[in-house]
Design a protein around this motif. Structure first.
Motif, PDB file in Angstrom:
ATOM      1  N   VAL A 169       0.833  -1.208   0.000  1.00  0.00           N
ATOM      2  CA  VAL A 169       0.000   0.000   0.000  1.00  0.00           C
ATOM      3  C   VAL A 169       0.865   1.254   0.000  1.00  0.00           C
ATOM      4  O   VAL A 169       0.663   2.183  -0.807  1.00  0.00           O
ATOM      5  N   VAL A 170       1.856   1.296   0.892  1.00  0.00           N
ATOM      6  CA  VAL A 170       2.691   2.493   1.014  1.00  0.00           C
ATOM      7  C   VAL A 170       3.471   2.751  -0.267  1.00  0.00           C
ATOM      8  O   VAL A 170       3.481   3.864  -0.802  1.00  0.00           O
ATOM      9  N   GLN A 171       4.115   1.725  -0.794  1.00  0.00           N
ATOM     10  CA  GLN A 171       4.938   1.925  -1.982  1.00  0.00           C
ATOM     11  C   GLN A 171       4.099   2.205  -3.225  1.00  0.00           C
ATOM     12  O   GLN A 171       4.542   2.936  -4.116  1.00  0.00           O
ATOM     13  N   THR A 172       2.900   1.645  -3.295  1.00  0.00           N
ATOM     14  CA  THR A 172       2.023   1.962  -4.426  1.00  0.00           C
ATOM     15  C   THR A 172       1.608   3.427  -4.393  1.00  0.00           C
ATOM     16  O   THR A 172       1.597   4.118  -5.433  1.00  0.00           O
ATOM     17  N   ILE A 173       1.288   3.935  -3.208  1.00  0.00           N
ATOM     18  CA  ILE A 173       0.925   5.350  -3.082  1.00  0.00           C
ATOM     19  C   ILE A 173       2.099   6.246  -3.454  1.00  0.00           C
ATOM     20  O   ILE A 173       1.949   7.226  -4.197  1.00  0.00           O
ATOM     21  N   VAL A 174       3.286   5.888  -2.973  1.00  0.00           N
ATOM     22  CA  VAL A 174       4.463   6.738  -3.207  1.00  0.00           C
ATOM     23  C   VAL A 174       4.871   6.731  -4.674  1.00  0.00           C
ATOM     24  O   VAL A 174       4.978   7.787  -5.314  1.00  0.00           O
ATOM     25  N   TRP A 175       5.100   5.530  -5.226  1.00  0.00           N
ATOM     26  CA  TRP A 175       5.646   5.443  -6.577  1.00  0.00           C
ATOM     27  C   TRP A 175       4.584   5.563  -7.657  1.00  0.00           C
ATOM     28  O   TRP A 175       4.887   5.892  -8.807  1.00  0.00           O
ATOM     29  N   GLY A 176       3.329   5.309  -7.288  1.00  0.00           N
ATOM     30  CA  GLY A 176       2.265   5.453  -8.271  1.00  0.00           C
ATOM     31  C   GLY A 176       1.690   6.857  -8.333  1.00  0.00           C
ATOM     32  O   GLY A 176       1.193   7.281  -9.386  1.00  0.00           O
ATOM     33  N   PHE A 177       1.784   7.606  -7.213  1.00  0.00           N
ATOM     34  CA  PHE A 177       1.126   8.906  -7.161  1.00  0.00           C
ATOM     35  C   PHE A 177       2.027  10.032  -6.656  1.00  0.00           C
ATOM     36  O   PHE A 177       2.177  11.054  -7.332  1.00  0.00           O
ATOM     37  N   VAL A 178       2.628   9.860  -5.480  1.00  0.00           N
ATOM     38  CA  VAL A 178       3.361  10.971  -4.864  1.00  0.00           C
ATOM     39  C   VAL A 178       4.554  11.391  -5.715  1.00  0.00           C
ATOM     40  O   VAL A 178       4.696  12.580  -6.066  1.00  0.00           O
ATOM     41  N   PHE A 179       5.418  10.466  -6.077  1.00  0.00           N
ATOM     42  CA  PHE A 179       6.605  10.818  -6.846  1.00  0.00           C
ATOM     43  C   PHE A 179       6.275  11.300  -8.270  1.00  0.00           C
ATOM     44  O   PHE A 179       6.873  12.277  -8.728  1.00  0.00           O
ATOM     45  N   PRO A 180       5.356  10.657  -9.009  1.00  0.00           N
ATOM     46  CA  PRO A 180       5.011  11.220 -10.321  1.00  0.00           C
ATOM     47  C   PRO A 180       4.428  12.631 -10.252  1.00  0.00           C
ATOM     48  O   PRO A 180       4.775  13.494 -11.064  1.00  0.00           O
ATOM     49  N   ILE A 181       3.552  12.873  -9.280  1.00  0.00           N
ATOM     50  CA  ILE A 181       3.003  14.219  -9.125  1.00  0.00           C
ATOM     51  C   ILE A 181       4.110  15.198  -8.737  1.00  0.00           C
ATOM     52  O   ILE A 181       4.188  16.320  -9.262  1.00  0.00           O
ATOM     53  N   GLY A 182       4.990  14.784  -7.833  1.00  0.00           N
ATOM     54  CA  GLY A 182       6.109  15.633  -7.458  1.00  0.00           C
ATOM     55  C   GLY A 182       7.025  15.934  -8.620  1.00  0.00           C
ATOM     56  O   GLY A 182       7.566  17.039  -8.737  1.00  0.00           O
ATOM     57  N   MET A 183       7.238  14.943  -9.504  1.00  0.00           N
ATOM     58  CA  MET A 183       8.053  15.177 -10.687  1.00  0.00           C
ATOM     59  C   MET A 183       7.441  16.255 -11.571  1.00  0.00           C
ATOM     60  O   MET A 183       8.131  17.161 -12.057  1.00  0.00           O
ATOM     61  N   VAL A 184       6.123  16.163 -11.796  1.00  0.00           N
ATOM     62  CA  VAL A 184       5.446  17.167 -12.620  1.00  0.00           C
ATOM     63  C   VAL A 184       5.557  18.552 -11.989  1.00  0.00           C
ATOM     64  O   VAL A 184       5.831  19.553 -12.670  1.00  0.00           O
ATOM     65  N   LEU A 185       5.359  18.634 -10.682  1.00  0.00           N
ATOM     66  CA  LEU A 185       5.477  19.917  -9.986  1.00  0.00           C
ATOM     67  C   LEU A 185       6.901  20.459 -10.058  1.00  0.00           C
ATOM     68  O   LEU A 185       7.111  21.675 -10.073  1.00  0.00           O
ATOM     69  N   GLY A 186       7.880  19.572 -10.097  1.00  0.00           N
ATOM     70  CA  GLY A 186       9.257  20.020 -10.267  1.00  0.00           C
ATOM     71  C   GLY A 186       9.496  20.599 -11.647  1.00  0.00           C
ATOM     72  O   GLY A 186      10.215  21.591 -11.808  1.00  0.00           O
ATOM     73  N   LEU A 187       8.904  19.977 -12.670  1.00  0.00           N
ATOM     74  CA  LEU A 187       9.049  20.484 -14.037  1.00  0.00           C
ATOM     75  C   LEU A 187       8.438  21.871 -14.193  1.00  0.00           C
ATOM     76  O   LEU A 187       8.912  22.683 -15.003  1.00  0.00           O
ATOM     77  N   THR A 188       7.384  22.144 -13.435  1.00  0.00           N
ATOM     78  CA  THR A 188       6.721  23.441 -13.534  1.00  0.00           C
ATOM     79  C   THR A 188       7.216  24.436 -12.490  1.00  0.00           C
ATOM     80  O   THR A 188       6.651  25.526 -12.360  1.00  0.00           O
ATOM     81  N   ARG A 189       8.251  24.073 -11.743  1.00  0.00           N
ATOM     82  CA  ARG A 189       8.831  24.940 -10.709  1.00  0.00           C
ATOM     83  C   ARG A 189       7.800  25.338  -9.660  1.00  0.00           C
ATOM     84  O   ARG A 189       7.759  26.475  -9.198  1.00  0.00           O
ATOM     85  N   SER A 190       6.971  24.397  -9.266  1.00  0.00           N
ATOM     86  CA  SER A 190       5.942  24.678  -8.270  1.00  0.00           C
ATOM     87  C   SER A 190       6.556  24.699  -6.874  1.00  0.00           C
ATOM     88  O   SER A 190       7.491  23.952  -6.568  1.00  0.00           O
ATOM     89  N   LYS A 191       6.000  25.523  -6.019  1.00  0.00           N
ATOM     90  CA  LYS A 191       6.479  25.605  -4.633  1.00  0.00           C
ATOM     91  C   LYS A 191       6.140  24.349  -3.837  1.00  0.00           C
ATOM     92  O   LYS A 191       6.680  24.138  -2.749  1.00  0.00           O
ATOM     93  N   TYR A 192       5.246  23.525  -4.356  1.00  0.00           N
ATOM     94  CA  TYR A 192       4.865  22.300  -3.650  1.00  0.00           C
ATOM     95  C   TYR A 192       5.753  21.113  -4.017  1.00  0.00           C
ATOM     96  O   TYR A 192       5.568  20.016  -3.473  1.00  0.00           O
ATOM     97  N   HIS A 193       6.703  21.306  -4.915  1.00  0.00           N
ATOM     98  CA  HIS A 193       7.556  20.201  -5.357  1.00  0.00           C
ATOM     99  C   HIS A 193       8.383  19.636  -4.206  1.00  0.00           C
ATOM    100  O   HIS A 193       8.377  18.420  -3.954  1.00  0.00           O
TER     101      HIS A 193
END
Length: 435
Positions: free
Chosen positions: A32-56
């Protein structure tokens, strides 16, 4: 078992005597934990990093903390110590991921603490960016290896067909993701390159076909027996590299082409008639083939009729244009769900091909939703958020200021009340009533 890509020791058997999953509380929490992290948290964080978001940074920090907990659960639970299962591809990949996470975190911290301009910072920026962009691929691969290890798949003689299904199915899903990205964000890139998407697709198909041609039959080509599966798979490789060459030629200088879509269609036709030892397997392979045929046909319609051989306009995407990438995701997911072991387990559980297919359809919908959400997030977050906002023309209180021609009425005032009544009516807007 030595020599297996997925396992280097035999997996343990459960109480029933098979190689089924061994789920206890620690394993379930790890999944459960790793699915949430690698399926959602890290991909969303990657996108926020590409857009220079403060939430990255906060989101990636949360992901790093969660995956550390998940790693602890995956390596310290009682099942591993009782069974001795240590050397799986999933476990080896986890160690590689640890190195990646350490480098990613270290480069990110360095970028936060050091000013711009230094050569070391340039290296850190590139390292951080490259490692971060691979997170979705690494996460997908590791979750897939986790399923294989947990269920005891891909052992002994099943390894080649298992790899073929998972690699090829993932490739179709990746192709669909690229199509979605190019649909929304790739028009400017293609314009700068002076190429069409079919030109790039044809190169990939040709190279993949060359590899496929010489890897599907593992014995001597001239003096060994060829099964019908070996012959079909090898000829699919020939189809891809020969069709890829034609596609490269026809799509040069930025021209659109039907060839990559036709190759997908013909591949689907071949797979739809790919006979299997189990009835349910033949049915699922048939559904996989029909999905590819529909994807290829819809892509030809999109290029030739909707776009009329022109480039796609990201500001005017037609609903129909989402159909080809979705069908590719459906086909890829269907193929990944059609390994020999999966089909045997489904048949033993009394699951028919309709029920199984509906489950795969459901998974494909969720995958498509995930991909489109990430693309939308890229367009609407960080530095890209301003370009998606509607211009603020509203006045105080959220109402648009009332526009009147008061000066014109004042200049032409005749001194009676008729003009005032006309001014009032004009301010309210044209009347909706007719006499």
């Amino acid at each position: 078992m030595s020599g297996s890509p997925a396992h280097t020791v035999l997996p343990p058997t459960n109480d029933a005597g098979d190689n089924g999953p061994h789920l206890n509380t620690f394993v379930i929490l790890h999944i459960v934990v790793q699915t949430i992290v690698w399926g959602f948290v890290f991909p969303i964080g990657m996108v926020l990093g590409l857009t220079r978001s403060k939430y990255h940074v906060p989101l990636q920090t949360l992901g790093l903390a969660m995956t550390s907990i998940g790693f602890f659960l995956g390596h310290k639970h009682r099942w591993r110590h009782e069974t001795g299962v240590q050397s799986t591809a999933h476990a080896v990949m986890a160690r590689i991921i640890i190195v990646q996470l350490v480098l990613q975190a270290a480069s990110g911290i360095y970028l936060k603490l050091h000013p711009v301009g230094s050569k070391a910072r340039t290296i850190a920026v590139r390292t951080h960016g490259i490692l971060g962009k691979t997170f979705p691929i690494v996460g997908w691969t590791q979750m897939l290896l986790g399923v294989i290890a947990g269920l005891g798949y891909c052992l002994d003689g099943e390894t080649p067909q298992c790899l073929a299904h998972y690699i090829m199915g993932s490739a179709f899903n990746g192709y669909a993701c690229i199509m979605l990205i190019m649909l929304h964000l790739g028009s400017e890139f293609l314009k700068r390159q002076g190429q069409s998407q079919e030109y790039l697709d044809s190169w990939v198909i040709m190279l993949w076909g060359i590899v496929n041609t010489f890897t599907m039959h593992h014995d001597d080509w001239l003096h060994s027996h060829w099964s019908h599966k070996d012959m079909q798979h090898t000829m699919l490789g020939v189809l891809w590299w020969s069709g890829g060459l034609l596609g490269i030629f026809l799509s040069r200088k930025g021209k659109r082409s039907f060839v990559p879509a036709l190759i997908i269609f013909v591949t689907g036709w071949g797979m739809s008639a790919h006979e299997q030892s189990l009835m349910i397997s033949s049915k699922i392979h048939g559904m996989f083939g029909y999905s590819l045929m529909a994807a290829g046909a819809s892509r030809v319609v999109e290029i030739c009729l909707f776009l009329q051989d022109g480039p796609s306009d990201p500001s005017n995407i037609k609903v129909f244009q989402y159909l080809p990438p979705y069908l590719l995701i459906l086909g890829g997911t269907m193929f990944m769900s059609a390994t020999n072991e999966e089909m045997r387990h489904a048949q033993d559980a009394g699951i028919d091909h309709v029920t199984y297919g509906l489950g795969v359809f459901s998974i494909s919908f969720l995958l498509f939703l995930h991909m489109t959400f990430l693309i939308h997030l890229y367009s609407a977050s960080g530095r890209n958020a301003a370009s998606t906002k509607t211009p603020d023309i509203a006045g105080e209180g959220g109402y648009e200021p009332l526009q009147t021609n008061f000066q014109d009425y004042r200049d032409n005032d005749t001194g009676n009340g008729d003009d005032l009544e006309s001014l009032e009516l004009d301010a309210r807007g044209p009347s909706r009533c007719t006499s």
